[in-house]
Motif scaffolding. Sequence first.
Motif, PDB file in Angstrom:
ATOM      1  N   UNK A 160      12.182  41.061   2.317  1.00  0.00           N
ATOM      2  CA  UNK A 160      10.711  40.911   3.449  1.00  0.00           C
ATOM      3  C   UNK A 160      10.061  39.959   3.532  1.00  0.00           C
ATOM      4  N   UNK A 203      12.197  36.337   3.575  1.00  0.00           N
ATOM      5  CA  UNK A 203      11.855  35.781   4.930  1.00  0.00           C
ATOM      6  C   UNK A 203      11.247  35.611   6.095  1.00  0.00           C
ATOM      7  N   UNK A 204      10.101  36.002   5.590  1.00  0.00           N
ATOM      8  CA  UNK A 204       8.742  35.551   6.195  1.00  0.00           C
ATOM      9  C   UNK A 204       8.254  34.300   5.491  1.00  0.00           C
ATOM     10  N   UNK A 245      10.668  31.269   7.188  1.00  0.00           N
ATOM     11  CA  UNK A 245      10.601  31.462   8.596  1.00  0.00           C
ATOM     12  C   UNK A 245       9.547  30.273   8.881  1.00  0.00           C
ATOM     13  N   UNK A 246       8.451  30.868   7.696  1.00  0.00           N
ATOM     14  CA  UNK A 246       7.312  29.380   7.196  1.00  0.00           C
ATOM     15  C   UNK A 246       7.473  28.602   7.373  1.00  0.00           C
ATOM     16  N   UNK A 266      10.185  26.605   9.262  1.00  0.00           N
ATOM     17  CA  UNK A 266      11.184  27.257   9.421  1.00  0.00           C
ATOM     18  C   UNK A 266      11.434  26.149  10.987  1.00  0.00           C
ATOM     19  N   UNK A 267       9.136  25.704  11.690  1.00  0.00           N
ATOM     20  CA  UNK A 267       8.835  24.976  11.870  1.00  0.00           C
ATOM     21  C   UNK A 267       8.762  23.222  11.538  1.00  0.00           C
ATOM     22  N   UNK A 268       8.471  23.513  10.522  1.00  0.00           N
ATOM     23  CA  UNK A 268       8.937  21.779   9.596  1.00  0.00           C
ATOM     24  C   UNK A 268       9.991  21.631   9.770  1.00  0.00           C
ATOM     25  N   UNK A 303      12.306  22.402  11.701  1.00  0.00           N
ATOM     26  CA  UNK A 303      13.649  21.875  12.830  1.00  0.00           C
ATOM     27  C   UNK A 303      12.151  20.535  13.125  1.00  0.00           C
ATOM     28  N   UNK A 346      19.046  25.446  12.014  1.00  0.00           N
ATOM     29  CA  UNK A 346      19.082  26.503  12.321  1.00  0.00           C
ATOM     30  C   UNK A 346      20.737  27.684  11.312  1.00  0.00           C
ATOM     31  N   UNK A 384      19.677  28.079   7.863  1.00  0.00           N
ATOM     32  CA  UNK A 384      18.459  29.504   7.412  1.00  0.00           C
ATOM     33  C   UNK A 384      19.387  30.413   7.693  1.00  0.00           C
TER      34      UNK A 384
END
Lengths: 171, 505
Positions: A97, A100-101, A104-105, A107-109, A111, A120, A123
């Motif tokens: 968990x 995973x977080x 995800x943190x 992900x914006x960078x 992207x 995507x 990830x």
Amino acid sequence: MTPPIDGSARKTLAVGLFFLLLAGIGWLVLRQSRNMYSGMSMPGDPGPFFLIGLCLWVLVIAGGLLFVLGLWGFREHGVTFTPTYRLVEIARAWTLSIAFVASLLLMPTAMRTLGTTFAVALFSMVWIYGLLTVVRGHALRHVVEALLFGAGAALFVNLIFVRLLTLPLPA
Amino acid sequence: MLLSSFADVLIGFISSPMMLGLVALGTVLGLVLGAIPGISSTMALAILMPVTFTMEPGVAILFLIAVFMSSVYGGSISAILMKLPGTPASIFTQVDGYPMAQKGKAGHALNFALVASTVGGMVGLAMLVLLAPVLAGFATNFRSPEFAAVALFGIVMLSFASNGSTLVASVVGFIGVVLGMIGFDALTDAQRMTLNTPVLQSGLNLIPVIIGLFGLGEILQNLVGFGGTPKVRPQIGKVLLPLHELTSRWKVMLRGSVIGTFIGAIPAAGSAVAVSIAYAQERRLSKEPEKFGTGHPDGLVAPEAANSASVGGSLIPLIALGVPGDTITAVLMGALMVHGLTPGPLLFANNPTFVSWIYVSVFLALIFTLVLGLGMIRAAVLVTKIPPQLMYVFIAVFCVIGAFAIRNDMNDVYVMIAFGVVGFVFSRLSLPVTPLAFGLILGPILEENLRRSLMISRGSWSIFLERPISAVLIAICVVLISLPLLKWAWVRLRGGSEASTNKAT
């Protein structure tokens, strides 16, 4: 008296502390907001900070009450210390968990720098492979599966969200 | 008037292949997502909501209602085939559904569940059509004190219906109220809890919060001690049921439907409460109660009918009062608000066609669920075999894109992740998450009407007691909150008196 959270003194104490912590943070932020405000309220209006203050008071009282009930529970049932191996097990169970977080943190960078489709794909591939390995162990077949499904997820996002729905996702 | 409007909208729908295609797509997605263990109807709705952002409001609601209605039945598929309820409301479906599947009658069990779900949904819809306008007409007399009391009632009722302590759930609701007030105050322009950062000045957007709490939060929870899904290989057996098997159970279906509708209509009571009451009631009335739990069709039909009927019931307070009946309708309310529609009594006065649109959407979603659900019974086994690792990753991607798409702002992605963590921490601490979302939605309504009422009364709180409806609702709230304390005091008193009696004897 049975502690109100799952009948567990430990959990009741933790929730009490959690509420008190939230209330403390809330009061600090509210004080800053009050200092910034210099306006006037209409007659009868309790003001823009009234309900927030009231809710924070409720939080303080509830937190304090649960804290006391938690301590009471410890007094009645005695303190039991969790063995070290159990703590290690809990930490291990949470690892996925937390990872995973963390991913995800990023992900914006990802992207912004790689574009949504590649972010995507990356990830999805990493996580599908990771979770397959957790369940069935390492195998070359899992790498292929992860690559295929990751590419599929990226293709789906590109077709549906970028091309069909024309969402302005970072390219 | 209502029937002609209903018929007009229905004809409009049927003559549009695009609309029918969208209902079919929403139904299939709802069935598939609802059938996957760990994905609730709320989660399915939250992650598919971003797909509707570019759609017209009516089309978006049609799609979301199709997802919503079909996911309710979808949750029963994994409950019957794998003893893993896809949604919390399917808990009682597994009690008799799974034993039927073990006896090789999974096809029959799925068929019973589907028909009962459709009948329940239709009864719920009929009640919605009949009762919502009446309640909305009554609510047009509501002023600020009543709306403030209704908002408070919604938060407290949800806390009362939540698992665990009412007091703790109410406190979680009040945390939600605080979060709902972040940003500029509409009356005084004061910045509240913003830390002077531009991101928080416009307040927390509801959608990323909901996606985080119910989408990402559930994934994080499922990842704790993750070990894949158990390998269960259910056999479908015969699918079609003899007609008399269904017709002979019309009373069971009707009873479940009526219970489901009325329990669902109580703000925050929820479908889980409705199914448990329907099951208990059916078992009490049954001539063979000892067979319940061993694969008795009545034990499957009653909760399924109640489950589906509670959807129509929960839509009554949403459409008539603007107060969501449960978590799923709270998400649906968020979707309506994203599309510029505020549910409540004024919706009937200002946009009656849209209300008919909602009714027709529910009707079509039920028909499509019946037809596609029947066609998919054999394929249902495949759905339950989708590896959860794939679903979790895809849903996380949906969560990120959905949170971004609402305002094209990456900050919303961080908000979504933060609330995913909040949802996870809350569930680890056994705190209910739903009151938090309710507080966030109802907090601004409560605050605005509370302050407006006090301005009207020049600061006198007696305004809430002078008006009968608000006085009654506030009295109920006080009773519900103090009930655990009163119960505790009663137990202590009785314990004390018994102890003294024992001493005397």
